[in-house]
Write a protein that holds these residues in place. Sequence first.
Motif, PDB file in Angstrom:
ATOM      1  N   PHE A   1       0.829  -1.203   0.000  1.00  0.00           N
ATOM      2  CA  PHE A   1       0.000   0.000   0.000  1.00  0.00           C
ATOM      3  C   PHE A   1       0.865   1.255   0.000  1.00  0.00           C
ATOM      4  O   PHE A   1       0.532   2.266  -0.626  1.00  0.00           O
ATOM      5  N   PHE A   2       2.007   1.200   0.705  1.00  0.00           N
ATOM      6  CA  PHE A   2       2.833   2.388   0.900  1.00  0.00           C
ATOM      7  C   PHE A   2       3.856   2.609  -0.214  1.00  0.00           C
ATOM      8  O   PHE A   2       4.527   3.640  -0.237  1.00  0.00           O
ATOM      9  N   LYS A   3       3.991   1.641  -1.117  1.00  0.00           N
ATOM     10  CA  LYS A   3       4.924   1.778  -2.249  1.00  0.00           C
ATOM     11  C   LYS A   3       6.301   2.245  -1.761  1.00  0.00           C
ATOM     12  O   LYS A   3       6.873   3.214  -2.260  1.00  0.00           O
ATOM     13  N   ASP A   4       6.826   1.531  -0.801  1.00  0.00           N
ATOM     14  CA  ASP A   4       8.087   1.901  -0.154  1.00  0.00           C
ATOM     15  C   ASP A   4       8.901   0.630   0.056  1.00  0.00           C
ATOM     16  O   ASP A   4       8.466  -0.283   0.764  1.00  0.00           O
ATOM     17  N   ASN A   5      10.085   0.569  -0.545  1.00  0.00           N
ATOM     18  CA  ASN A   5      10.894  -0.644  -0.441  1.00  0.00           C
ATOM     19  C   ASN A   5      11.614  -0.768   0.895  1.00  0.00           C
ATOM     20  O   ASN A   5      12.383  -1.703   1.098  1.00  0.00           O
ATOM     21  N   HIS A   6      11.351   0.167   1.806  1.00  0.00           N
ATOM     22  CA  HIS A   6      11.793  -0.019   3.185  1.00  0.00           C
ATOM     23  C   HIS A   6      10.644  -0.507   4.065  1.00  0.00           C
ATOM     24  O   HIS A   6      10.788  -0.623   5.283  1.00  0.00           O
ATOM     25  N   VAL A   7       9.512  -0.780   3.439  1.00  0.00           N
ATOM     26  CA  VAL A   7       8.409  -1.474   4.112  1.00  0.00           C
ATOM     27  C   VAL A   7       8.217  -2.776   3.350  1.00  0.00           C
ATOM     28  O   VAL A   7       7.550  -2.839   2.328  1.00  0.00           O
ATOM     29  N   ILE A   8       8.865  -3.830   3.821  1.00  0.00           N
ATOM     30  CA  ILE A   8       8.899  -5.110   3.115  1.00  0.00           C
ATOM     31  C   ILE A   8       8.505  -6.219   4.079  1.00  0.00           C
ATOM     32  O   ILE A   8       8.831  -6.166   5.267  1.00  0.00           O
ATOM     33  N   LEU A   9       7.823  -7.229   3.549  1.00  0.00           N
ATOM     34  CA  LEU A   9       7.426  -8.360   4.373  1.00  0.00           C
ATOM     35  C   LEU A   9       7.838  -9.667   3.705  1.00  0.00           C
ATOM     36  O   LEU A   9       7.644  -9.845   2.505  1.00  0.00           O
ATOM     37  N   TYR A  10       8.419 -10.569   4.493  1.00  0.00           N
ATOM     38  CA  TYR A  10       8.869 -11.870   4.009  1.00  0.00           C
ATOM     39  C   TYR A  10       8.181 -12.989   4.779  1.00  0.00           C
ATOM     40  O   TYR A  10       7.977 -12.882   5.999  1.00  0.00           O
ATOM     41  N   GLU A  11       7.868 -14.046   4.091  1.00  0.00           N
ATOM     42  CA  GLU A  11       7.507 -15.299   4.743  1.00  0.00           C
ATOM     43  C   GLU A  11       8.791 -16.109   4.856  1.00  0.00           C
ATOM     44  O   GLU A  11       9.437 -16.424   3.851  1.00  0.00           O
ATOM     45  N   MET A  12       9.164 -16.476   6.069  1.00  0.00           N
ATOM     46  CA  MET A  12      10.425 -17.154   6.298  1.00  0.00           C
ATOM     47  C   MET A  12      10.282 -18.662   6.078  1.00  0.00           C
ATOM     48  O   MET A  12       9.255 -19.263   6.409  1.00  0.00           O
ATOM     49  N   ASN A  13      11.334 -19.256   5.501  1.00  0.00           N
ATOM     50  CA  ASN A  13      11.384 -20.713   5.304  1.00  0.00           C
ATOM     51  C   ASN A  13      10.103 -21.241   4.651  1.00  0.00           C
ATOM     52  O   ASN A  13       9.422 -22.122   5.170  1.00  0.00           O
TER      53      ASN A  13
END
Length: 472
Positions: A75-87
Amino acid sequence: MRHISSLLLTSLCLLSFVGYSQPKDDISFFISKLKTNYAGFRDKAPAGEFDNFVKKVLKEDGTDTFRILSRLAHFFKDNHVILYEMNSLKYQDTLLAPGNLKKVNAYFSDSKVKKGIHEGYWLDDFNSVIVAIIRSKQQAGRYEIYLIETIYNAVPKGMLIGKMEAKGGNNYFTRYISPGTGNSSFLDTKFRNDSLLVLAEHTKLRKLENYNPANPVLPGLTPFRFVNSGRSLDKDNYLLTIPDFSYNIGSIDSIIKKDSAKIYAAKTMILDLRNNAGGSVLAYQPLLPFIYTNPIKEVNGMILASDDLINDYKETLEQELNAEKLDSASVKELQMLLPLLEKGRGGLVETPAPPMKSGVVMALPKNVGVIINYACQSAAELFLLNFKQSKKVTLFGENTFGAVDYLNATFTYSPSGRYFFSIATAKRAIAAGDSKIDGTGIAPDVPISDTVKDWVDFVKKYYQNGAQKNTQ
């Protein structure tokens, strides 16, 4: 907790690993941290707009928590707001991979089946992965990405690692498992043309013609390495390749000390910043004497003095003071910064920086050519904002990614431990008349087409043919 701190915005990117208190679920946790810790929230989510978007996403995506969280981040179009699913392989059936590999290769070997323009085998820019892209048989406007060859061990060959869904035009929203880590994220992807796909800032994929899976390609290629290095191209040209400002901050300084005589004698210094995703500006400070022609106005910034950040800084300072080897510079910066944040708690605290100066303008190198590409972001873009002020510097290549308006990434796990995300806690002070960079990037002075194979040679010949900035 692990913390790498810097006082000023120009010492970014700040990386902190924060231990927050945990609400009852991952979604409410993420939303809470965005609202209280993200320096861009007030700018980008006015008058309940984000809350309305949350309701929309929850209704549309049901129980798919990863997709919900990822859409909230995007939503924020900001590559410093990133989310990962781990493993991510923990949640996938890896036993399907060998069968997938056979089916995919059989599909492309069947000459009777008409293939779409984007279907085929694709090689990444780092010579580390070959994938197959196939149209989804279940849903129109979607593609699936299968891993065919890889130099990594995290994901088995044949694994379904990507699902692309059309957003309009040649743009897609892609759920992607990184072959190097096994972690997943949602990426904005785009076909630039029929033979070039850009996976956000991660890599470019180029379509392979006449690929035969029976004859592996990767063993014959040299993988790209994220290691800084320097060498003379000839007596007039010195190349410094800098894909990293983060892991080995002193490496550039070491290279310069080792090759100082060669650099001082070169007419042209070429700085290849391609694929540099940022880190700390301390890494590139040793380049100042070679680039300097006039005082450089540094980028000023503001830090959001949230309770979480202040508490994190206090914990970090305590750890630094009790460490076996004292980092006096880090301690000094934290001791200066904490009172400012305490005083401005809950608001944005300015961190002005004085101009960068060097004692003398060096005659050589006369020219400094900086090569940039789609993957350059964050501290790499701070480097460009600073040093393109020099009369020696010319930028070559293509637009950077555009991730520098909001900075200082804090990282933490969600309550379940399944997701790992970053939030920017600082923002760049944009002077009147200047433009925002996020989403557009920094443009080169001299564009280089994707069809040009050797960008370093392009820059070298540019100067050999007499082009240069006026340094008088």
